[in-house]
Scaffold this active site. Structure first.
Site, PDB file in Angstrom:
ATOM      1  N   CYS A 163       0.810  -1.222   0.000  1.00 48.70           N
ATOM      2  CA  CYS A 163       0.000   0.000   0.000  1.00 48.70           C
ATOM      3  C   CYS A 163       0.846   1.277   0.000  1.00 48.70           C
ATOM      4  O   CYS A 163       0.484   2.252  -0.682  1.00 48.70           O
ATOM      5  CB  CYS A 163      -1.020   0.022   1.132  1.00 48.70           C
ATOM      6  SG  CYS A 163      -0.340  -0.129   2.777  1.00 48.70           S
ATOM      7  N   ASP A 196      -7.707   5.315  -1.372  1.00 45.05           N
ATOM      8  CA  ASP A 196      -7.268   4.103  -0.689  1.00 45.05           C
ATOM      9  C   ASP A 196      -6.494   3.165  -1.626  1.00 45.05           C
ATOM     10  O   ASP A 196      -7.054   2.655  -2.589  1.00 45.05           O
ATOM     11  CB  ASP A 196      -8.498   3.383  -0.129  1.00 45.05           C
ATOM     12  CG  ASP A 196      -8.144   2.377   0.941  1.00 45.05           C
ATOM     13  OD1 ASP A 196      -6.997   1.871   0.915  1.00 45.05           O
ATOM     14  OD2 ASP A 196      -8.995   2.080   1.785  1.00 45.05           O
ATOM     15  N   HIS A 207      -5.589   0.208  -1.063  1.00 47.14           N
ATOM     16  CA  HIS A 207      -5.869  -1.203  -0.775  1.00 47.14           C
ATOM     17  C   HIS A 207      -6.918  -1.813  -1.697  1.00 47.14           C
ATOM     18  O   HIS A 207      -7.264  -2.974  -1.549  1.00 47.14           O
ATOM     19  CB  HIS A 207      -6.333  -1.372   0.680  1.00 47.14           C
ATOM     20  CG  HIS A 207      -5.352  -0.835   1.679  1.00 47.14           C
ATOM     21  ND1 HIS A 207      -5.428   0.432   2.186  1.00 47.14           N
ATOM     22  CD2 HIS A 207      -4.259  -1.403   2.241  1.00 47.14           C
ATOM     23  CE1 HIS A 207      -4.419   0.635   3.030  1.00 47.14           C
ATOM     24  NE2 HIS A 207      -3.696  -0.458   3.080  1.00 47.14           N
TER      25      HIS A 207
END
Lengths: 464, 96
Positions: free
Chosen positions: A297, A421, A423
């Site tokens: 990440c 994000d 992820h």
């Protein structure tokens, strides 16, 4: 783009061909100038034809805007041309169901192609052949014409045609200047037009750059233009990467750009959003055939930041891969060789080190001893987005995220963070990404209240 | 041999303890980090030094910004449900 304006974009090739009897510079320059002059006449001739893209319509701009389709007469407003354009039947599903799209893409652009009538009715004549036996050079290339004009949609077709022809002549003039300025012996560099949307009141401008000369060698030309357009002299506006990306042209690399513009921003009492400036690409888990689910990440957030610097014109290098990122960390001595090829986690310090090593970008590090403290960082974050406007990487509580903006109220202290994000493991589906909050506004409870966090705030280099 | 003197603060401790350290000018900065970390009894491998907001890895950055340094714990982040537990301890150990 002012409401009520249409952009007409005219593209096509003009053949540049001339014969050089000697290679001495003044002669070459004279011949080149004469050739450009001839092209100028060609463009003003009656044989010039404009083809309206995705439609059966042809226009003769130098015959008063006469057209093939009967319902188009030169006095009609140019917005009538839009009705004749056949749009793609397969609209991408995301366009139909997308949220209120503030950047209404294709509506305001009309594309035209440059053509020349090659045959014409005329007096029969016999061809003449001339034969000479002197050595000469033939200089031949294709000029990539690309003109953009912004007109009121109520303007008549005949006037708009005149504007387009004027733009073509003007571009030929710019191309001649660039060609002569950057000539090397008998090598002619192809002049290429780039369009830029500069801040008001300047607006849309077209600049011609010589192909093959990198931005780093064109600083003098940019300085002149910055001065002419009264642009600040500490950030890039006219590098090739800053060129306007027309909404009707999809990005070829497949990454989503600025998914956050499709969101509704939170309405805070006495507060407003402070957002990232410019364009970035969304990098996340599983892209580029790299399975970094569970470990990559911070790498992805770093890639998003690198994409920002590339697209704002600060660097020409491509976004680094995981391997290149690891290599850079070994090179600066932050990691041992065994780090290469591993799935080891990195954090903000490493992100700052790589930005420095690969992009020459320095960053500020903000340390927050507890996640709960982030709620009080509204002013600092807002100031960052106002002055630097770069995406922020934040690491802590085992997760990395990218902060693209903050909405903050000075009076109530309310705060929201615009989070991208890394992820996300799915496809580049704007609908899913915005609906499910992979790019979305989060409250202060989003952070692990007890974990410590480091934020990497990249700083813009002062350069044009 | 000339020495460089600086004040270094441990920011992860709410009491903000600091020390004034003096090292020979020729000391490589990585050694400075190690030394400072040992003084504060924190692991050097998961710490970093910053000054005036910038991460310091070389003396030149230090010299630009003066002699107030801060030692911070590094964040190491990767993803959900992998490796470390999300305890509230100040220093997370490296995983994998």
């Amino acid at each position: 783009m002012v409401v009520g304006n249409i952009i007409l974009r005219l593209r096509g090739s003009l053949e540049f061909k001339c014969q050089l009897d000697s290679t001495d510079v003044p002669h070459v320059q004279k011949v080149i100038s004469r050739t450009f002059e001839a092209l100028g006449s060609q463009v003003k001739a009656e044989s010039l034809v404009l083809s309206l893209s995705s439609s059966p319509v042809f226009l003769w701009p130098n015959k008063g805007g006469h057209a093939t389709a009967g319902e188009i007469s030169p006095n009609r407003p140019c917005k009538d041309l839009q009705q004749l354009i056949q749009t793609d039947d397969q609209e991408s599903s995301r366009k139909k169901s997308a949220k209120k799209d503030k950047n209404n893409p294709t509506a305001g652009i009309i594309n035209l192609t440059l053509m020349t009538e090659v045959t014409e009715p005329g007096v029969l004549s016999a061809p003449t052949l001339l034969r000479g036996s002197k050595k000469h050079h033939l200089l031949q290339t294709t000029l990539p014409m690309d003109c953009v004009v912004s007109v009121l949609s109520s303007e008549s077709i005949s006037v708009v045609c005149g504007t387009l022809v004027g733009a073509l002549c003007s571009q030929l003039g710019d191309m001649e200047k660039v060609a002569l300025r950057h000539m090397k012996g008998t090598a002619l560099l192809i002049p290429q037009p780039f369009h830029f949307l500069l801040p008001a009141p300047v607006g849309l401008v077209t600049v011609v750059y010589p192909a093959g000369v990198p931005d780093s060698q064109l600083e003098t030309q940019r300085k002149e233009l910055h001065s002419l357009f009264e642009l600040p002299d500490d950030r890039p506006y006219l590098r090739r990467a800053n060129a306007l990306h027309f909404p009707d042209e999809p990005y070829k690399d497949g990454y989503l750009r600025n998914p956050h513009v499709h969101l509704n921003h939170p309405a805070l009492e006495n507060g407003k959003p402070y957002l990232v400036q410019g364009v970035y690409s969304y990098h996340h888990y599983m892209q580029d055939r790299v399975d970094d689910n569970g470990w990559g990440c911070a790498y992805r957030s770093l890639q998003t930041i690198c994409s920002w610097f590339q697209q704002q014109g600060y660097v020409e290098r491509a976004v680094p891969s995981h391997k290149e990122i690891q290599q850079a960390l070994v090179e600066v001595g932050d990691k041992q060789g065994s780090f290469l090829g591993s799935r080891q986690w990195i954090g903000s310090i490493e992100v700052a080190a790589v930005l420095d090593q690969l992009l020459g970008v320095t960053s500020k590090i903000m340390f927050v001893s507890q996640g709960s403290e982030l709620a009080s960082k509204g002013r600092e974050l807002a100031n960052h987005f106002l002055s630097e406007g770069t995406p922020i990487m934040i690491g802590g509580g085992v997760l990395a995220h990218t902060i693209l903006g903050v909405a903050w109220s000075e009076t109530t202290g309310q705060i929201r963070y615009l989070i991208l994000d890394p992820h996300y493991t799915g496809a580049e589906d704007l609908q899913v990404i915005t609906d499910k909050g992979w790019c979305g506004w989060k409250g202060p409870e989003f952070w692990d209240q007890n974990a410590y966090y480091n934020l990497c705030l990249p700083q813009r280099p002062k350069t044009i | 041999m000339s020495k460089v003197t600086f004040k270094i603060t441990l920011t992860s401790d709410p009491r903000l303890p600091y020390k004034v350290l003096s090292v020979p000018e020729s000391t490589p900065f990585t050694a400075v980090l190690k030394f400072a970390a040992e003084e504060f009894k924190v692991p050097a491998a998961t710490s970093a030094i910053i000054t005036n907001g910038e991460s310091v890895t070389l003396w030149n950055v230090f010299l630009k910004h003066g002699s107030e340094l801060r030692i911070i714990p590094r964040d190491r982040v990767g993803g959900r449900g992998v490796g470390t537990d999300r305890s509230s301890s100040s220093f997370s150990s490296k995983t994998q």
